[in-house]
Design an enzyme around this catalytic site. Sequence first.
Site, PDB file in Angstrom:
ATOM      1  N   SER A 151       0.916  -1.120   0.001  1.00 40.05           N
ATOM      2  CA  SER A 151      -0.104  -0.115  -0.062  1.00 40.05           C
ATOM      3  C   SER A 151       0.843   1.402  -0.016  1.00 40.05           C
ATOM      4  O   SER A 151       0.833   2.069   1.105  1.00 40.05           O
ATOM      5  CB  SER A 151      -1.111   0.102   1.111  1.00 40.05           C
ATOM      6  OG  SER A 151      -1.605  -1.224   1.000  1.00 40.05           O
ATOM      7  N   ARG A 166       7.836   6.332  -4.066  1.00 38.02           N
ATOM      8  CA  ARG A 166       8.302   6.967  -2.896  1.00 38.02           C
ATOM      9  C   ARG A 166       7.590   6.155  -1.774  1.00 38.02           C
ATOM     10  O   ARG A 166       6.546   5.855  -1.787  1.00 38.02           O
ATOM     11  CB  ARG A 166       8.197   8.316  -2.852  1.00 38.02           C
ATOM     12  CG  ARG A 166       6.650   8.769  -2.551  1.00 38.02           C
ATOM     13  CD  ARG A 166       6.560  10.494  -3.061  1.00 38.02           C
ATOM     14  NE  ARG A 166       6.345  10.564  -4.511  1.00 38.02           N
ATOM     15  CZ  ARG A 166       5.176  10.489  -4.999  1.00 38.02           C
ATOM     16  NH1 ARG A 166       3.813  10.110  -4.452  1.00 38.02           N
ATOM     17  NH2 ARG A 166       5.004  10.292  -6.357  1.00 38.02           N
ATOM     18  N   ASP A 204      -3.898  -1.176  -1.410  1.00 37.94           N
ATOM     19  CA  ASP A 204      -5.314  -1.588  -0.445  1.00 37.94           C
ATOM     20  C   ASP A 204      -6.646  -1.146  -1.228  1.00 37.94           C
ATOM     21  O   ASP A 204      -7.423  -1.430  -1.041  1.00 37.94           O
ATOM     22  CB  ASP A 204      -5.028  -1.139   0.667  1.00 37.94           C
ATOM     23  CG  ASP A 204      -4.381   0.251   1.037  1.00 37.94           C
ATOM     24  OD1 ASP A 204      -4.331   0.900   0.049  1.00 37.94           O
ATOM     25  OD2 ASP A 204      -4.172   0.726   2.122  1.00 37.94           O
TER      26      ASP A 204
END
Length: 483
Positions: A151, A166, A204
């Site tokens: 996620s 990132r 997610d």
Amino acid sequence: MVGAILGSIHDIPQNLLQQIKDFEDTFTVDSTKLKQVVDHFVKELEKGLSVEGGNIPMNVTWVLGFPDGYEQGTFLALDMGGTNLRVCEITLTDEKGAFDITQSKYKMPDELRTGTAEELWEYIADCLQQFIEFHHENEDLAKLPLGFTFSYPATQEYIDHGILQRWTKGFDIDGVEGQDVVPPLEEILKKRGLPIKVAALINDTTGTLIASSYTDSQMKIGCIFGTGVNAAYMEDVGSVPKIAHLGLPADMPVAINCEYGAFDNEHVVLPRTEYDCIIDRDSPRPGQQAFEKMTAGLYLGEIFRLALIDLLDSRPGLIFNGQDTSKLRKPYLLDASFLAAIEEDPYENLSETLDLFERQLGIRPTPPELELVRRLAELIGTRAARLSACGVAAICKKKNIESCHVGADGSVFTKYPHFKARGAQALREILDWAPSEKDKVSIMAAEDGSGVGAALIAALTLKRVKAGNLAGIRNMADMKTLL
Ligand code: BGC
């Protein structure tokens, strides 16, 4: 007693009343501002799909359509969230929309967030190994597809691949950004004699979208309001100019993981306060996740703490006079559950809030100070809920969705008091529904996206490989062994 009853405002000294008023001015986001935020949000969503790109990544996920409810098979799911790591085995059964699930949850140790890549993969492998040894000894793991819920923003040229753009949610592990996260996981598992293959790397939000649509055909958006914030929805390939060069059918659906925590990194429209600026400045990734830093669970307690520290420093003697406030100086000491507990205090004298302050901070607020901290918690929680609604409203506006269900998960959505009602109220204001109208867009508790969603996406992937739709599949050889 249900609900909250504030003490009498008349008992509050004038200087504290003025401070409450100042906080109200700082944190209140009115309808006009919400609408401005949404208008800019819509443009930024569009920009993320365009060739130039923008702040919001709008990641193509290679999830090419909704489930029909009849997916079947047994899958492993690994869910690496911000706070927990979960390993599940899910069997999608032959009954429409039904499944069985076995799962184990492990706390992600705080040190892992800033540790090394090796420590991260070793920890994940330890948890997976423990789960398998307990539930799957002597089984043929090579046939058990893994859905990996990762996620964080990832660029996916393929569904079984994902380059971490990132870290978010306070993670700061060297050597993972810019890398595909699938090979190191598969390698470490192989080294441990666990020949498990990743059939799908998912977010997610995409998992939430797909898991919720498994049981509810009105689901159009999957959202997470938790440690981090984000949403996914289904787009047509023809509306995603940045993949036009692939020559895929324009009407083919593809789920987009917006990664809208990055909304307004340029600071054009969000009503940032000095506390939001401090959070950003002192975070491992300054300048990133501007929207997330104002709305997500990871930051709510810190915003509250910074506001109190500001009062202690800029208006000495105004609050907690003569008390030892040193504990309150520790960054990120308070999490969103601290604010939630204050907002949930049912007593007129706020005795639970008093206990909480004494226990966690060694401070005994006076009754008027308790009123101030209660109001501050309400303001921060309300701002988060109202701004959160902007992301949902923006997707609806962009897609011309008049009415739909939105599947939502995450600790803030499920546990923070009044979050749902405040978000729903903001949607009503933004989308201009008449007071008599029923909510046309309802945000409701989702099915387990990171577990069941991951299994379903793995199932959908294998199903389309079987049917010859090979768009966004990297490792055909491995996929075939899983069929
Ligand atoms: C991540 C998203 C994720 C969201 C909710 C954000 O920080 O970048 O990928 O969906 O948190 O977990």
